[in-house]
Write a protein that holds these residues in place. Sequence first.
Motif, PDB file in Angstrom:
ATOM      1  N   VAL A 125     -21.063 -43.576  17.803  1.00  0.00           N
ATOM      2  CA  VAL A 125     -20.865 -42.140  17.567  1.00  0.00           C
ATOM      3  C   VAL A 125     -21.204 -41.344  18.825  1.00  0.00           C
ATOM      4  O   VAL A 125     -20.505 -40.398  19.190  1.00  0.00           O
ATOM      5  CB  VAL A 125     -21.701 -41.671  16.349  1.00  0.00           C
ATOM      6  N   SER A 126     -22.252 -41.755  19.509  1.00  0.00           N
ATOM      7  CA  SER A 126     -22.645 -41.083  20.744  1.00  0.00           C
ATOM      8  C   SER A 126     -21.540 -41.208  21.811  1.00  0.00           C
ATOM      9  O   SER A 126     -21.224 -40.242  22.518  1.00  0.00           O
ATOM     10  CB  SER A 126     -23.962 -41.691  21.220  1.00  0.00           C
ATOM     11  N   ALA A 127     -20.942 -42.382  21.895  1.00  0.00           N
ATOM     12  CA  ALA A 127     -19.842 -42.592  22.849  1.00  0.00           C
ATOM     13  C   ALA A 127     -18.657 -41.708  22.501  1.00  0.00           C
ATOM     14  O   ALA A 127     -18.035 -41.094  23.384  1.00  0.00           O
ATOM     15  CB  ALA A 127     -19.427 -44.068  22.840  1.00  0.00           C
ATOM     16  N   MET A 128     -18.364 -41.595  21.237  1.00  0.00           N
ATOM     17  CA  MET A 128     -17.234 -40.753  20.819  1.00  0.00           C
ATOM     18  C   MET A 128     -17.505 -39.290  21.138  1.00  0.00           C
ATOM     19  O   MET A 128     -16.634 -38.575  21.629  1.00  0.00           O
ATOM     20  CB  MET A 128     -16.974 -40.921  19.329  1.00  0.00           C
ATOM     21  N   ASP A 129     -18.716 -38.846  20.851  1.00  0.00           N
ATOM     22  CA  ASP A 129     -19.084 -37.453  21.148  1.00  0.00           C
ATOM     23  C   ASP A 129     -18.929 -37.138  22.632  1.00  0.00           C
ATOM     24  O   ASP A 129     -18.500 -36.058  23.015  1.00  0.00           O
ATOM     25  CB  ASP A 129     -20.532 -37.186  20.725  1.00  0.00           C
ATOM     26  N   ARG A 130     -19.318 -38.112  23.426  1.00  0.00           N
ATOM     27  CA  ARG A 130     -19.273 -37.893  24.870  1.00  0.00           C
ATOM     28  C   ARG A 130     -17.835 -37.832  25.393  1.00  0.00           C
ATOM     29  O   ARG A 130     -17.517 -37.080  26.309  1.00  0.00           O
ATOM     30  CB  ARG A 130     -20.035 -39.038  25.550  1.00  0.00           C
ATOM     31  N   LEU A 131     -16.986 -38.626  24.795  1.00  0.00           N
ATOM     32  CA  LEU A 131     -15.636 -38.774  25.337  1.00  0.00           C
ATOM     33  C   LEU A 131     -14.567 -37.877  24.713  1.00  0.00           C
ATOM     34  O   LEU A 131     -13.544 -37.603  25.357  1.00  0.00           O
ATOM     35  CB  LEU A 131     -15.171 -40.218  25.214  1.00  0.00           C
ATOM     36  N   LEU A 132     -14.798 -37.442  23.500  1.00  0.00           N
ATOM     37  CA  LEU A 132     -13.758 -36.621  22.858  1.00  0.00           C
ATOM     38  C   LEU A 132     -13.601 -35.290  23.576  1.00  0.00           C
ATOM     39  O   LEU A 132     -14.603 -34.670  23.935  1.00  0.00           O
ATOM     40  CB  LEU A 132     -14.108 -36.368  21.392  1.00  0.00           C
ATOM     41  N   PRO A 133     -12.377 -34.845  23.775  1.00  0.00           N
ATOM     42  CA  PRO A 133     -12.174 -33.547  24.408  1.00  0.00           C
ATOM     43  C   PRO A 133     -12.849 -32.456  23.581  1.00  0.00           C
ATOM     44  O   PRO A 133     -12.794 -32.477  22.365  1.00  0.00           O
ATOM     45  CB  PRO A 133     -10.653 -33.357  24.385  1.00  0.00           C
ATOM     46  N   LYS A 134     -13.501 -31.516  24.274  1.00  0.00           N
ATOM     47  CA  LYS A 134     -14.225 -30.444  23.565  1.00  0.00           C
ATOM     48  C   LYS A 134     -13.254 -29.326  23.170  1.00  0.00           C
ATOM     49  O   LYS A 134     -12.266 -29.109  23.792  1.00  0.00           O
ATOM     50  CB  LYS A 134     -15.333 -29.868  24.450  1.00  0.00           C
TER      51      LYS A 134
END
Lengths: 134, 62
Positions: A125-134
């Motif tokens: 989940v942390s990896a997804m949060d970091r990588l998903l466009p804001k």
Amino acid sequence: MSENRGVKKHPLRKLLLVDDDELIRSLMGLYLTGLGNFETWEADNGQAALNLARRVLPDMIIADLTMPVMDGVTMTEEIRKDPNETLRKVPIIIVTGAGDDFKNAAYNAGANIVLEKPLSRKIFVSAMDRLLPK
Amino acid sequence: MAKKKVVYQVVDRESCIDTTINPWSEAANLKRAEEAKKRVLKLFECKPADLVIRRVTVEVVG
């Protein structure tokens, strides 16, 4: 859903899930759609994923490494040299049970993050949060 | 008229994945439930004891 389990609030995002195991794709899709506002697309190999990604332009690709027809490393290489700039820049998370050599190959091909199976939910989940466009 | 049917569900007893999504709640036979449990253990960090296969009887309409 408990507060620590979901990804941060975000608009609808398209996720492309790539794995030759249908049940893994299905479980991953159900898990992710329970975590956040995601629309999931599925492909069973790298070539099918590449074709679908060109059509759908996903916000993120989550792929296995070892697959028939086209593996995750080749798929990543192809995406990173695609003529479409948006697709070239799509974040790619590789999820694998393969060894270090394969993981390094995935990083060299342009994967953003390579995670080992079985996945820690927190790290995923942390990896997804970091990588998903804001 | 409703008929009764036995199904098997994989239950996430210890919130190994997330009890709120319960992805294995759909009707399944025992073999499919066992396969689903194996895949969850392959995909996510959790202990086999966190997941249990439950036999339930459901009513099927039609």
